[in-house]
Design an enzyme around this catalytic site. Structure first.
Site, PDB file in Angstrom:
ATOM      1  N   ASN A 236      10.881  13.184 -47.284  1.00  0.00           N
ATOM      2  CA  ASN A 236      10.914  14.636 -47.476  1.00  0.00           C
ATOM      3  C   ASN A 236       9.585  15.184 -47.944  1.00  0.00           C
ATOM      4  OD1 ASN A 236      13.850  15.175 -47.022  1.00  0.00           O
ATOM      5  ND2 ASN A 236      13.994  13.664 -48.646  1.00  0.00           N
TER       6      ASN A 236
ATOM      7  N   ARG B   6     -16.838  -1.201 -28.627  1.00  0.00           N
ATOM      8  CA  ARG B   6     -16.068  -0.089 -28.052  1.00  0.00           C
ATOM      9  C   ARG B   6     -15.291  -0.547 -26.812  1.00  0.00           C
ATOM     10  NH1 ARG B   6     -20.260   4.228 -27.065  1.00  0.00           N
ATOM     11  NH2 ARG B   6     -18.422   5.269 -26.194  1.00  0.00           N
TER      12      ARG B   6
ATOM     13  N   GLY C 245      25.230  13.245 -51.162  1.00  0.00           N
ATOM     14  CA  GLY C 245      26.680  13.420 -51.050  1.00  0.00           C
ATOM     15  C   GLY C 245      27.373  12.207 -51.662  1.00  0.00           C
TER      16      GLY C 245
ATOM     17  N   ARG D   3     -45.763  -0.933 -20.952  1.00  0.00           N
ATOM     18  CA  ARG D   3     -46.182  -0.059 -22.048  1.00  0.00           C
ATOM     19  C   ARG D   3     -47.691   0.028 -21.996  1.00  0.00           C
ATOM     20  NH1 ARG D   3     -47.658  -4.674 -25.362  1.00  0.00           N
ATOM     21  NH2 ARG D   3     -45.881  -6.051 -25.639  1.00  0.00           N
TER      22      ARG D   3
ATOM     23  N   LYS E  98       8.481  17.409 -39.244  1.00  0.00           N
ATOM     24  CA  LYS E  98       8.597  16.261 -40.154  1.00  0.00           C
ATOM     25  C   LYS E  98       8.743  14.929 -39.427  1.00  0.00           C
ATOM     26  CE  LYS E  98      12.238  15.605 -42.957  1.00  0.00           C
ATOM     27  NZ  LYS E  98      13.027  15.774 -44.185  1.00  0.00           N
TER      28      LYS E  98
ATOM     29  N   ASP F 125      14.520  11.304 -39.924  1.00  0.00           N
ATOM     30  CA  ASP F 125      13.546  11.134 -41.003  1.00  0.00           C
ATOM     31  C   ASP F 125      13.877   9.948 -41.904  1.00  0.00           C
ATOM     32  OD1 ASP F 125      15.767  12.153 -42.206  1.00  0.00           O
ATOM     33  OD2 ASP F 125      14.772  13.824 -43.196  1.00  0.00           O
TER      34      ASP F 125
ATOM     35  N   ARG G 168       9.159  20.552 -47.603  1.00  0.00           N
ATOM     36  CA  ARG G 168       8.386  19.902 -48.673  1.00  0.00           C
ATOM     37  C   ARG G 168       7.202  19.090 -48.155  1.00  0.00           C
ATOM     38  NH1 ARG G 168      12.220  16.576 -52.174  1.00  0.00           N
ATOM     39  NH2 ARG G 168      13.790  16.939 -50.577  1.00  0.00           N
TER      40      ARG G 168
HETATM   41  C1  UD1 Z   1      22.673  14.858 -46.044  1.00  0.00           C
HETATM   42  C2  UD1 Z   1      24.168  14.655 -46.301  1.00  0.00           C
HETATM   43  C3  UD1 Z   1      24.344  13.989 -47.663  1.00  0.00           C
HETATM   44  C4  UD1 Z   1      23.603  12.678 -47.694  1.00  0.00           C
HETATM   45  C5  UD1 Z   1      22.132  12.897 -47.354  1.00  0.00           C
HETATM   46  C6  UD1 Z   1      21.432  11.592 -47.178  1.00  0.00           C
HETATM   47  C7  UD1 Z   1      25.234  16.534 -45.181  1.00  0.00           C
HETATM   48  C8  UD1 Z   1      25.904  17.838 -45.352  1.00  0.00           C
HETATM   49  N1  UD1 Z   1      24.839  15.939 -46.284  1.00  0.00           N
HETATM   50  O1  UD1 Z   1      22.233  15.777 -47.009  1.00  0.00           O
HETATM   51  O2  UD1 Z   1      25.724  13.750 -47.888  1.00  0.00           O
HETATM   52  O3  UD1 Z   1      23.727  12.083 -48.978  1.00  0.00           O
HETATM   53  O4  UD1 Z   1      22.008  13.610 -46.102  1.00  0.00           O
HETATM   54  O5  UD1 Z   1      20.089  11.785 -46.992  1.00  0.00           O
HETATM   55  O6  UD1 Z   1      25.120  16.056 -44.080  1.00  0.00           O
HETATM   56  N2  UD1 Z   1      19.383  18.631 -39.841  1.00  0.00           N
HETATM   57  C9  UD1 Z   1      19.493  19.201 -38.613  1.00  0.00           C
HETATM   58  N3  UD1 Z   1      20.040  20.444 -38.507  1.00  0.00           N
HETATM   59  C10 UD1 Z   1      20.502  21.120 -39.581  1.00  0.00           C
HETATM   60  C11 UD1 Z   1      20.382  20.527 -40.839  1.00  0.00           C
HETATM   61  C12 UD1 Z   1      19.831  19.277 -40.950  1.00  0.00           C
HETATM   62  O7  UD1 Z   1      19.073  18.617 -37.608  1.00  0.00           O
HETATM   63  O8  UD1 Z   1      20.992  22.235 -39.394  1.00  0.00           O
HETATM   64  C13 UD1 Z   1      18.789  17.291 -39.935  1.00  0.00           C
HETATM   65  C14 UD1 Z   1      17.586  17.248 -40.849  1.00  0.00           C
HETATM   66  O9  UD1 Z   1      16.394  17.457 -40.101  1.00  0.00           O
HETATM   67  C15 UD1 Z   1      17.633  15.829 -41.400  1.00  0.00           C
HETATM   68  C16 UD1 Z   1      19.133  15.520 -41.417  1.00  0.00           C
HETATM   69  O10 UD1 Z   1      19.730  16.440 -40.535  1.00  0.00           O
HETATM   70  O11 UD1 Z   1      17.016  14.901 -40.547  1.00  0.00           O
HETATM   71  C17 UD1 Z   1      19.737  15.635 -42.808  1.00  0.00           C
HETATM   72  O12 UD1 Z   1      19.575  16.943 -43.269  1.00  0.00           O
HETATM   73  P1  UD1 Z   1      19.244  17.284 -44.772  1.00  0.00           P
HETATM   74  O13 UD1 Z   1      19.076  18.728 -44.917  1.00  0.00           O
HETATM   75  O14 UD1 Z   1      18.141  16.396 -45.237  1.00  0.00           O
HETATM   76  O15 UD1 Z   1      20.611  16.858 -45.472  1.00  0.00           O
HETATM   77  P2  UD1 Z   1      20.800  16.516 -46.977  1.00  0.00           P
HETATM   78  O16 UD1 Z   1      20.942  17.773 -47.740  1.00  0.00           O
HETATM   79  O17 UD1 Z   1      19.755  15.575 -47.417  1.00  0.00           O
HETATM   80 MG    MG Z   2      17.840  14.942 -46.691  1.00  0.00          MG
END
Ligand code: UD1
Ligand code: MG
Length: 468
Positions: free
Chosen positions: A232, A342, A145, A449, A23, A110, A16
């Protein structure tokens, strides 16, 4: 208490953001999101930090190492998660690097405004013995979650997409931060499956496994939602930027700084202020800037890496760009409006720099003035020198830079070109419009000059009358 090992999840794509930049490298208050997170982690003096990378892995790893140095984290490694099969899968990549006797603290790359005190509380709740979750109560919990409890005891985290209507009504959500004894976490991670709505290995499912093992799960509530807010989209990034700037402005005002408008200042680095500093609207501060007692900054100045001494006045629209060499401004100096300083500009006490004057890698001693439309580069300027409008140092011969020395009390007229290397002797005067290529003696008037010639009774050509 056990040692803390930090895992930072930073593999996600951030679709996004609609950006080529990974990000976690987008900037908030002048630093990457990941650097904010690592800075916070550093506050806990972790034994080691492991960053899970995926999208833009090389860039993210390099940024993580650089940031770790800046914030003082001794050991920072990266592990590649490829492909990205979920947050549980992400942490699985990091645990082989961790020792069993530690506490594993999971952070999100993030979520930049988390505070060390909050993480400390989370680590304490874990205590090296149980799983501890950071939760927050949200008016609109959609997408998060949900924390499912029985009585007061946490039973599970159910992702929004897997939740029943009743579960979706729960306002307490998981923030993405947890702390767990590494030895137990390893076992729970080993039992994860991707049997869910998103076909992902959810980190949040470790709660169920802990409960199955008869372990109590602690929940720590974050005091404010801002600290656990993630980035995001560009919109969310801008919202967090404003929130963070408001926090910084509040801190400055608490220290006595008078801001014309706390909503119109941007600090992208550190701004240290002594007493009675006043800052008008629209100013941007970058890198390290310090303002001495009673300094006043006019509207719309951009000031980076500079030390400004007591009583100096910076008039509106001044651009000070210290970069590595820095800029120093002496006590009581007056700079601007529309001045440009500078790297390596070092201005002494009561120096005046006026509109459209550029100073680079030059020192100016007490009371020297360059008030209009001028350039000083690679110059050493003595006390009380007056540097005329439109004059420049020709410091660059196309290959090398050369120095100009202007000794005390010299008066340089308007529109002079000082071809470096050259020295103007103490107390001398340079006539306006001169191109100076040789050193000038002390106390002399130097003029270089064409001499003025006047022809008496000169008749201008007349137009011939046209024949009728
Ligand atoms: C996650 C939580 C959710 C919580 C929310 C809070 C899980 C399954 N769910 O959901 O309960 O309420 O965060 O913001 O954990 N990332 C990786 N590798 C992956 C997937 C994600 O490094 O394979 C990293 C992403 O870059 C990010 C973080 O993990 O920094 C969270 O991932 P994201 O996909 O945002 O999880 P949510 O669906 O938001
Ligand atoms: Mg998230």
């Amino acid at each position: 208490m056990s040692a803390v090992d930090v895992v930072v999840m930073a593999a996600g794509k951030g679709t996004r953001m609609k950006s080529r930049v990974p990000k976690v490298l987008h900037r908030l208050a002048g630093r990457g999101l990941l650097e904010h997170v690592l800075d916070c982690a550093a506050g806990l003096q972790p034994r080691r930090v492991v960053v899970v990378t995926g999208h833009g892995a090389q860039q993210v790893e390099a940024a993580a190492r650089a940031a770790a140095q800046v914030v003082g984290i001794g050991q920072c490694d990266a592990v590649l998660q490829e492909p990205q099969l979920g947050t549980g899968h992400a942490v699985q990549q990091a645990t082989p690097l961790l020792e069993d006797d530690g506490i594993c603290l999971v952070l999100n790359g993030d979520v930049p405004l988390i505070k060390p005190d909050t993480l400390r509380e989370l680590v304490q709740a874990c205590g090296g013995e149980r799983l501890a979750l950071l939760t927050v109560e949200l008016p609109d919990p959609a997408g998060y979650g949900r924390i499912v409890r029985q009585g007061n005891a946490v039973q599970a985290i159910v992702e929004h997409k897997d939740a029943t209507e009743a579960q979706r009504a729960i306002g307490e959500v998981y923030t993405g931060f947890m702390a767990a004894p590494t030895r137990l976490l390893r076992g729970w991670l080993g039992r994860l499956t991707n049997d869910n709505a998103q076909r992902e290995y959810y980190l949040t499912d470790v709660v169920r496994h802990a409960v199955e093992d008869g372990q109590a799960v602690a929940a720590v509530r974050a005091s404010d939602a801002l600290q656990v807010e993630g980035v995001n989209s560009p919109h969310q990034l801008a919202q967090l930027e404003r929130a963070l700037q408001r926090r910084i402005a509040q801190r400055l005002m608490d220290d006595g700084v008078r801001l014309a408008d706390p909503d119109r200042i941007d600090v992208r680095g550190t701004l240290a202020c002594e007493g009675d500093v006043e800052i008008d609207v629209g100013c941007v501060f970058e890198g390290g800037v310090s303002l001495g007692e009673g300094v006043r900054i006019g509207a719309h100045c951009v000031i980076a890496n500079a030390r400004i001494a007591a009583g100096a006045l910076i008039q509106p629209f001044t651009h000070i760009q210290g970069e590595r060499a820095g800029v120093e401004i002496g006590p009581g100096a007056e700079i601007g409006p529309f001045a440009r300083l500078r790297p390596g500009a070092r201005l002494g006490e009561a120096v005046h720099i006026g509109n459209f004057v550029e100073v680079k890698n030059s020192t100016m001693a007490r009371g020297a003035k360059a008030n209009h439309l001028a350039y000083l580069g690679d110059a050493v300027v003595g006390e009380r020198v007056n540097y005329g409008a439109g004059s420049i140092t020709a410091n660059y011969d196309g290959a090398n830079k050369h120095r100009t020395v202007i000794e005390d009390d010299v008066h340089v007229g308007s529109n002079c070109v000082l071809v470096a290397p050259v020295t103007l002797g103490r107390g001398g005067t340079v006539g306006g419009g001169s191109t100076i290529t040789k050193d000038t003696p002390e106390g002399a008037l130097s003029v270089a000059r064409g001499k003025q010639v006047s022809i008496a009774g000169w008749k201008r050509p007349q137009k011939q009358a046209k024949p009728q």
